[in-house]
Motif scaffolding. Structure first.
Motif, PDB file in Angstrom:
ATOM      1  N   LYS A  61    -111.322  33.581 -70.193  1.00  0.00           N
ATOM      2  CA  LYS A  61    -110.909  32.213 -69.895  1.00  0.00           C
ATOM      3  C   LYS A  61    -109.582  31.817 -70.545  1.00  0.00           C
ATOM      4  O   LYS A  61    -109.157  30.672 -70.441  1.00  0.00           O
ATOM      5  CB  LYS A  61    -111.999  31.233 -70.358  1.00  0.00           C
ATOM      6  N   GLY A  62    -108.942  32.741 -71.242  1.00  0.00           N
ATOM      7  CA  GLY A  62    -107.699  32.406 -71.930  1.00  0.00           C
ATOM      8  C   GLY A  62    -107.927  31.746 -73.264  1.00  0.00           C
ATOM      9  O   GLY A  62    -107.024  31.078 -73.796  1.00  0.00           O
ATOM     10  N   GLY A 132    -112.129  19.746 -72.075  1.00  0.00           N
ATOM     11  CA  GLY A 132    -111.648  20.771 -71.175  1.00  0.00           C
ATOM     12  C   GLY A 132    -112.540  21.056 -69.993  1.00  0.00           C
ATOM     13  O   GLY A 132    -113.721  20.711 -69.974  1.00  0.00           O
ATOM     14  N   ILE A 133    -111.934  21.729 -69.004  1.00  0.00           N
ATOM     15  CA  ILE A 133    -112.663  22.214 -67.852  1.00  0.00           C
ATOM     16  C   ILE A 133    -112.321  23.689 -67.644  1.00  0.00           C
ATOM     17  O   ILE A 133    -111.352  24.206 -68.213  1.00  0.00           O
ATOM     18  CB  ILE A 133    -112.321  21.437 -66.561  1.00  0.00           C
ATOM     19  N   GLY A 137    -113.940  31.774 -62.489  1.00  0.00           N
ATOM     20  CA  GLY A 137    -113.392  33.115 -62.466  1.00  0.00           C
ATOM     21  C   GLY A 137    -113.041  33.585 -63.859  1.00  0.00           C
ATOM     22  O   GLY A 137    -113.403  32.963 -64.858  1.00  0.00           O
ATOM     23  N   SER A 138    -112.326  34.701 -63.938  1.00  0.00           N
ATOM     24  CA  SER A 138    -111.923  35.246 -65.223  1.00  0.00           C
ATOM     25  C   SER A 138    -110.603  35.982 -65.056  1.00  0.00           C
ATOM     26  O   SER A 138    -110.204  36.335 -63.939  1.00  0.00           O
ATOM     27  CB  SER A 138    -112.988  36.187 -65.791  1.00  0.00           C
ATOM     28  N   VAL A 139    -109.929  36.225 -66.168  1.00  0.00           N
ATOM     29  CA  VAL A 139    -108.643  36.911 -66.166  1.00  0.00           C
ATOM     30  C   VAL A 139    -108.712  38.053 -67.166  1.00  0.00           C
ATOM     31  O   VAL A 139    -109.123  37.855 -68.311  1.00  0.00           O
ATOM     32  CB  VAL A 139    -107.496  35.948 -66.541  1.00  0.00           C
ATOM     33  N   ASP A 140    -108.312  39.248 -66.742  1.00  0.00           N
ATOM     34  CA  ASP A 140    -108.240  40.395 -67.639  1.00  0.00           C
ATOM     35  C   ASP A 140    -106.918  40.363 -68.378  1.00  0.00           C
ATOM     36  O   ASP A 140    -105.847  40.328 -67.757  1.00  0.00           O
ATOM     37  CB  ASP A 140    -108.370  41.687 -66.836  1.00  0.00           C
ATOM     38  N   HIS A 217    -102.939  29.798 -71.053  1.00  0.00           N
ATOM     39  CA  HIS A 217    -101.884  30.305 -70.180  1.00  0.00           C
ATOM     40  C   HIS A 217    -102.292  31.584 -69.459  1.00  0.00           C
ATOM     41  O   HIS A 217    -101.844  31.836 -68.342  1.00  0.00           O
ATOM     42  CB  HIS A 217    -100.604  30.530 -70.990  1.00  0.00           C
ATOM     43  N   SER A 218    -103.127  32.389 -70.084  1.00  0.00           N
ATOM     44  CA  SER A 218    -103.560  33.631 -69.459  1.00  0.00           C
ATOM     45  C   SER A 218    -105.002  33.538 -68.992  1.00  0.00           C
ATOM     46  O   SER A 218    -105.693  34.551 -68.864  1.00  0.00           O
ATOM     47  CB  SER A 218    -103.416  34.800 -70.445  1.00  0.00           C
ATOM     48  N   GLY A 219    -105.459  32.316 -68.729  1.00  0.00           N
ATOM     49  CA  GLY A 219    -106.862  32.138 -68.375  1.00  0.00           C
ATOM     50  C   GLY A 219    -107.088  31.056 -67.349  1.00  0.00           C
ATOM     51  O   GLY A 219    -106.207  30.727 -66.548  1.00  0.00           O
ATOM     52  N   THR A 220    -108.263  30.459 -67.403  1.00  0.00           N
ATOM     53  CA  THR A 220    -108.718  29.536 -66.360  1.00  0.00           C
ATOM     54  C   THR A 220    -109.047  28.142 -66.903  1.00  0.00           C
ATOM     55  O   THR A 220    -109.621  27.334 -66.179  1.00  0.00           O
ATOM     56  CB  THR A 220    -109.978  30.104 -65.680  1.00  0.00           C
ATOM     57  N   THR A 221    -108.705  27.867 -68.140  1.00  0.00           N
ATOM     58  CA  THR A 221    -109.106  26.617 -68.774  1.00  0.00           C
ATOM     59  C   THR A 221    -107.937  25.645 -68.943  1.00  0.00           C
ATOM     60  O   THR A 221    -106.784  26.055 -69.083  1.00  0.00           O
ATOM     61  CB  THR A 221    -109.716  26.884 -70.157  1.00  0.00           C
ATOM     62  N   LEU A 222    -108.273  24.361 -68.941  1.00  0.00           N
ATOM     63  CA  LEU A 222    -107.328  23.283 -69.214  1.00  0.00           C
ATOM     64  C   LEU A 222    -108.042  22.248 -70.059  1.00  0.00           C
ATOM     65  O   LEU A 222    -109.262  22.091 -69.960  1.00  0.00           O
ATOM     66  CB  LEU A 222    -106.842  22.593 -67.930  1.00  0.00           C
ATOM     67  N   GLY A 223    -107.288  21.499 -70.868  1.00  0.00           N
ATOM     68  CA  GLY A 223    -107.916  20.474 -71.686  1.00  0.00           C
ATOM     69  C   GLY A 223    -106.990  19.315 -71.988  1.00  0.00           C
ATOM     70  O   GLY A 223    -105.778  19.501 -72.183  1.00  0.00           O
TER      71      GLY A 223
END
Length: 273
Positions: A61-62, A132-133, A137-140, A217-223
């Motif tokens: 999730k970054g 946050g939300i 998905g996910s990021v490698d 920045h390298s994931g799927t989360t924001l806050g």
């Protein structure tokens, strides 16, 4: 740039000379297993044992879950073997595994994640809340860092200015400026890792009187960043959580960590480790 929050990974390592094998739980913590093997080889330790990694940080999730796993593993194995595990050694070991976040430092730091080395210790800030939300998905991490970066020379200059501005904001304890820099960085990152919810999250931030929006920045989360010392903090958190729930259906509330005894350094001025 790191933003330490109160989420943790705990690792324990128990030697078992009779087993001759390293067992890792859970089994999917393959990076932690690789790191433990590297340390045992460096220390000429053929002993087996049990490495257990427990984390409350969501993966992919970054949020630096892998970095936390690896730092905790290095420290646990080092303690069990009674060997020193300074930051410089941890960085050298982690550089052989994957790009890594600077979570091993008890401060807000600028960190070269691809080469795994400290750039500067910026210091500490008063506590903030992060509502946050997760876009799903996910990021490698390894795959993400192979993507060509679309940033221009002008973009690089702006990033340098943002780093200088953030370093100054941390020194001045200026949370409003921290929020502004975080939001601008999030917007610039849209060219690399687009987040559909950034504009709605910025609107939520404005509606609840937040400081700004930070992203993995390298994931799927924001806050949405909120000043935890604000008398209206509880009201703002509640309003932000409600709005975020309506937007994405999932909400996580984080609390940032403060380190009052942190050594301050200017952006670009490395701190010896």
């Amino acid at each position: 740039m790191t933003l330490p929050v109160a989420r943790w990974t705990m690792a324990t390592f128990r030697q078992d000379p009779d087993s001759g094998a390293l067992v890792v739980r859970p089994l999917q913590k393959t990076k932690a297993r690789r790191l433990a093997c590297m340390i045992l080889e460096e220390e000429a330790q053929a002993t087996g044992g049990l490495l257990t990694v427990n984390s409350v940080i969501p993966e992919g999730k970054g949020l630096a879950s892998s970095s936390a796993d690896l730092v905790a593993t290095a420290r646990a194995v080092g303690q069990a073997l009674n060997v020193e595990m300074p930051a410089s050694r941890i960085e050298r070991l982690l550089a052989r595994i994957e790009p890594t976040d600077g979570v091993l430092y008890p401060a807000i730091v600028a960190f070269h994640h691809r080469t795994v080395r400290l750039r500067a210790v910026l210091g500490s800030l008063p506590a903030m809340g992060v509502v946050g939300i997760d876009e799903g998905g996910s990021v490698d991490t390894v795959d993400f860092n192979r993507i060509p970066k679309p940033f221009t020379t002008a973009d690089r200059h702006e990033y340098a200015r943002l780093l200088d501005g953030l370093a100054d904001a941390v020194r001045r304890q200026d949370l409003a400026e921290v929020g502004r820099v975080a939001t601008r960085s999030a917007l610039m990152n849209q060219a690399l890792r687009h987040k559909w919810s950034l504009d709605p999250m910025r609107e939520i931030c404005r509606e609840v009187g937040g400081l700004g929006v930070a992203v993995g920045h390298s994931g799927t989360t924001l806050g949405v960043l909120l000043d935890a010392t604000d008398p209206a903090y509880t009201h703002r958190v509640t309003a932000a959580a409600q709005a975020c729930s309506e937007l994405a259906g999932n909400v996580a509330v984080y609390r940032t960590l403060s380190f009052p005894n942190t050594l301050y350094a200017g952006a670009g001025l490395p701190v010896p480790v």
